[in-house]
Design an enzyme around this catalytic site. Structure first.
Site, mmCIF file in Angstrom:
data_model
loop_
_atom_site.group_PDB
_atom_site.id
_atom_site.type_symbol
_atom_site.label_atom_id
_atom_site.label_comp_id
_atom_site.label_asym_id
_atom_site.label_seq_id
_atom_site.Cartn_x
_atom_site.Cartn_y
_atom_site.Cartn_z
ATOM 1 C CB CYS A 2 85.502 68.753 6.197
ATOM 2 S SG CYS A 2 85.625 68.431 4.450
ATOM 3 N NE ARG A 27 82.253 68.756 11.125
ATOM 4 C CZ ARG A 27 81.383 69.741 11.271
ATOM 5 N NH1 ARG A 27 80.425 69.642 12.161
ATOM 6 N NH2 ARG A 27 81.478 70.831 10.541
ATOM 7 C CD1 TRP A 74 80.427 64.152 2.617
ATOM 8 C CD2 TRP A 74 80.536 66.120 1.561
ATOM 9 N NE1 TRP A 74 79.333 64.252 1.806
ATOM 10 C CE2 TRP A 74 79.374 65.449 1.146
ATOM 11 C CE3 TRP A 74 80.812 67.384 1.027
ATOM 12 C CZ2 TRP A 74 78.479 65.994 0.230
ATOM 13 C CZ3 TRP A 74 79.918 67.927 0.109
ATOM 14 C CH2 TRP A 74 78.764 67.225 -0.272
ATOM 15 C CG ASN A 100 84.683 72.226 7.639
ATOM 16 O OD1 ASN A 100 84.050 72.407 8.661
ATOM 17 N ND2 ASN A 100 84.091 71.969 6.500
ATOM 18 N N GLY A 101 85.670 73.729 4.453
ATOM 19 C CA GLY A 101 85.032 74.865 3.780
ATOM 20 C C GLY A 101 85.402 74.869 2.307
ATOM 21 C CD GLU A 489 62.685 63.058 8.472
ATOM 22 O OE1 GLU A 489 62.917 63.837 7.539
ATOM 23 O OE2 GLU A 489 63.584 62.602 9.198
ATOM 24 C CE LYS A 493 66.132 60.262 8.365
ATOM 25 N NZ LYS A 493 66.021 61.616 8.583
ATOM 26 C CD GLU A 496 68.882 61.055 5.296
ATOM 27 O OE1 GLU A 496 69.476 62.123 5.338
ATOM 28 O OE2 GLU A 496 68.190 60.635 6.242
ATOM 29 C CG HIS A 512 45.670 63.657 -9.032
ATOM 30 N ND1 HIS A 512 44.536 63.738 -9.807
ATOM 31 C CD2 HIS A 512 45.287 63.947 -7.763
ATOM 32 C CE1 HIS A 512 43.514 64.094 -9.039
ATOM 33 N NE2 HIS A 512 43.946 64.223 -7.791
ATOM 34 C CE LYS A 611 73.453 64.554 12.946
ATOM 35 N NZ LYS A 611 72.209 64.129 12.288
HETATM 36 C C1 G6P Z 1 72.137 67.228 5.685
HETATM 37 C C2 G6P Z 1 71.883 65.939 6.425
HETATM 38 C C3 G6P Z 1 70.397 65.810 6.740
HETATM 39 C C4 G6P Z 1 69.919 67.047 7.498
HETATM 40 C C5 G6P Z 1 70.220 68.330 6.737
HETATM 41 C C6 G6P Z 1 69.940 69.569 7.563
HETATM 42 O O1 G6P Z 1 71.598 67.163 4.415
HETATM 43 O O2 G6P Z 1 72.321 64.820 5.667
HETATM 44 O O3 G6P Z 1 70.188 64.672 7.534
HETATM 45 O O4 G6P Z 1 68.547 66.946 7.742
HETATM 46 O O5 G6P Z 1 71.599 68.361 6.391
HETATM 47 O O6 G6P Z 1 70.803 69.603 8.670
HETATM 48 P P1 G6P Z 1 70.632 70.618 9.857
HETATM 49 O O7 G6P Z 1 71.852 70.449 10.696
HETATM 50 O O8 G6P Z 1 70.542 71.987 9.261
HETATM 51 O O9 G6P Z 1 69.383 70.262 10.582
#
Ligand code: G6P
Length: 616
Positions: A2, A27, A74, A100-101, A489, A493, A496, A512, A611
């Site tokens: 948000c 956001r 969001w 937002n919250g 990681e 990616k 996502e 395994h 994000k």
């Molecule tokens: C969300 C995002 C991720 C990010 C994570 C941690 O899940 O979608 O891409 O890695 O938050 O975010 P931060 O701001 O704490 O690094």
């Protein structure tokens, strides 16, 4: 998660709100809305969908307005829809609120208000807060000191449990917007004859460089030419006006098709910015003044616990491995969301690192607070200056990576790994690491920006590989030691942004169980640098090939053996083992990016994600 933007000043407000929302869209992007005040009262427009849909809906304004609040959502409570979109109004229809919250006690509050005759139109917790403020406003005597609105906000906030960053305005108070925060970020922007509230300072870059990062329990009142900040608890406050230290274009996409691609290409500078002023050539060490710890305290650290979520956790896993392997400090990384509910016995001299690009992730913040509550020192590794984690931690290291807008984190990951390398160098040199090893690491840092450029030059070839495999339903990512978190990681990616199912594993675990997934339609990405485990990695590749699985290998430049085993190859330059993840993740970021582009995905705003996740 948000985004809020609010404005009061001399300019027409709608374009400013829509532009700001566009900058905050990372956001949250399931619905959006604006409320503006014209000389005939409040005008509210909101819509499920993206900011572009809202812009079309807003169209050409009929009446001018110089004051408004807005929101990109969001969803937490209530599905994304026109009616659940913010702003929400109170019972009188004269007060508008964006939030937002999460208001945790919204249900009892809603029941009580319903009994008093309030009717709700949406399924949101936010509408309850709007009604609650409206009720306090209605019950207050008309005040001569102009505090009726701000006092109503204060009273309502005393009744709520949960988190909020809010902006409120009322038809009876033209020219005034009230903001408040607890747990969700809110920044006050100071312009010439105009003021802003925003969830993120980067959205204010085109308008002002001067900001106040509001703290939890701050309540701010903004008017065109002035502002005031007070606390919910005592009434008075101290605040600091800060200058943003990045140029307005830092938050622009420029000629790149997506922010994610821009941010991938920024990574040579990301490394320079993370390392600048922190390498100590003379002592073959690193200096991190922001840790606020004396050399004796640093020497006394017995254990490091790294906390984070998503990408930040993957960087933390690499960091913990570095600290143990190279600096001889016991270290581990844990999901912030899991750690905070565990009851782990830990040595007194344990130091925590909360890793977070945004500095606002609720799970990471909660875990950091839990560690501090138990008396441990907690440090932050953050990008957002003035963020809650940065402020509440006992010290830390700023990433200086500039705004990261693409929802999929890229440059923040390499920055975090680079910072853990500096920490390893600093703590290692206070323990058993020799000066020659220290110097070797410093030299490796100095070469990284050029080495990253060499990888970026291979983008077209990587895009072709991505295109070739983009129809896969599932992909495996395999790596060992430092490259196991890289595999995690890289898989994150891929998931996502391309929505291809992807999972990362320690390469040796293949046999395994994971091996059951291998078939001719399931590509495996094997991270196979020329290191002490090279032969074992080749064996893994052969196990995949023996079951007809296609293999994409990430290998070290000059490795002539690997071409006999893999179907597709991406070469990366060699660096010291602990920094190799910085180079190995790069082609895999590009692989995910180009797979997503090939599939026509919305790279910068993948479905269901946000994000900065400020709910637990
Ligand atoms: C969300 C995002 C991720 C990010 C994570 C941690 O899940 O979608 O891409 O890695 O938050 O975010 P931060 O701001 O704490 O690094």
């Amino acid at each position: 998660m948000c985004g809020i933007i609010a404005y009061v000043g001399r300019r027409e407000v709608r374009p400013i709100l829509l532009d700001g929302l566009g900058r905050l869209e990372y956001r949250g992007y399931d619905s959006a809305g604006i409320a503006v005040l014209t000389d005939s009262g409040l005008e509210v427009q909101k819509k499920a969908g993206r900011i572009a849909d809202l812009s079309r809906h807003v169209g050409k304004p009929k009446k001018p307005s110089h004051q408004g609040i807005s929101h990109t959502r969001w969803a937490t409570h209530g599905e994304p829809s026109d009616v659940n979109a913010h702003p929400h109004l109170d019972r009188s229809g004269k007060l508008a609120l964006v939030h937002n919250g999460v208001i945790e006690n919204y249900q009892p509050l809603k029941r009580a208000l319903t009994e008093q005759g309030h009717t709700f139109h949406s399924a949101t917790d936010t509408e309850v807060l709007a009604h609650l403020i409206g009720k306090h406003y209605a019950e207050a005597p008309a005040s001569s000191n102009g505090r009726r609105l701000i006092d109503a906000v204060r009273s309502a906030l005393h009744d709520v449990k949960g988190t909020y960053g809010i902006a409120v305005m009322h038809e009876d108070y033209p020219g005034v917007i009230i903001g408040a925060r607890r747990g969700s970020p809110l920044v006050l922007g100071i312009g010439e004859g105009e003021m802003f509230l925003s969830s993120d300072a980067t959205a204010l870059l085109p308008y002002t460089q001067k900001v106040v990062y509001l703290k939890d329990f701050d309540v701010a009142e903004i008017k065109a030419g002035q502002f005031a900040v007070e606390t919910l608890t005592s009434g008075d406050t101290d605040y600091e006006i800060k200058e943003l230290d990045f140029a307005p274009e830092a938050a622009e996409r420029g000629d790149y098709e997506h922010f994610m691609l821009k941010e991938i290409h920024e990574q040579p500078h990301t490394i320079e910015n993370a390392v600048r002023g922190r390498l100590n050539q003379e002592e073959a060490s690193a200096q991190l003044g922001g840790l606020n710890m004396t050399p004796a305290q640093l020497r006394d650290i017995e254990r490091v616990v790294v906390l984070g979520c998503g990408t930040a956790l993957h960087a933390g896993m690499i960091g913990a491995h570095m600290l143990e392997n190279e600096a001889c400090v016991a270290a581990e990384a844990d999901f912030a969301s899991e750690f905070r509910f565990k009851n782990r016995p830990l040595q007194r001299n344990t130091v925590f690192f909360a890793v977070s690009q945004s500095g606002e992730t609720a799970d990471t913040l909660g875990a950091m607070r839990e560690a501090r509550r138990k008396g441990f020192r907690a440090l932050g590794i953050c990008n957002n200056v003035g963020s809650t984690i940065a402020r509440e931690s006992d010290g830390g290291v700023y990433m200086h990576a500039g705004p990261e807008i693409g929802v999929a984190a890229t440059k923040s990951f390499v920055s975090q790994v680079a910072i853990f390398g500096l920490l390893t160098l600093c703590l290692g040199r206070m323990r058993y690491m020799s000066a020659s090893t220290g110097r070797e690491i410093i030299q490796a840092y100095e070469k990284l920006p050029n080495q990253i450029n060499r990888i970026l030059e291979q983008e077209a070839a990587i895009a072709a590989i991505a295109q070739k495999y983009s129809s896969a339903k599932s992909m495996l990512f395999l790596g060992r030691q430092y490259n196991y978190p890289v595999a995690l990681e890289a898989a994150l990616k891929m998931k996502e942004i391309s929505y291809i199912h992807a999972a990362g594993f320690p390469a040796a675990e293949l046999k395994h169980g994971v091996i059951a997934l291998i078939d001719s339609q399931t590509p495996s990405v094997c991270i196979c640098p020329e290191d002490s485990l090279h032969e074992k990695n080749i064996s893994t590749i052969q196990e995949v090939k023996a079951r007809k699985g296609p293999v994409i290998a990430v290998a070290t430049e000059g490795d002539t053996e690997i071409k006999h085993h893999a179907d597709d190859l991406i070469f990366v330059p060699r660096t010291v083992e602990m920094l190799q993840p910085i180079l190995n993740i790069l082609p895999l970021q590009l692989l995910a990016y180009h797979a997503a582009v090939a599939l026509g995905r919305d790279v910068d705003k993948p479905r269901n994600l946000a994000k900065s996740v400020t709910v637990e």
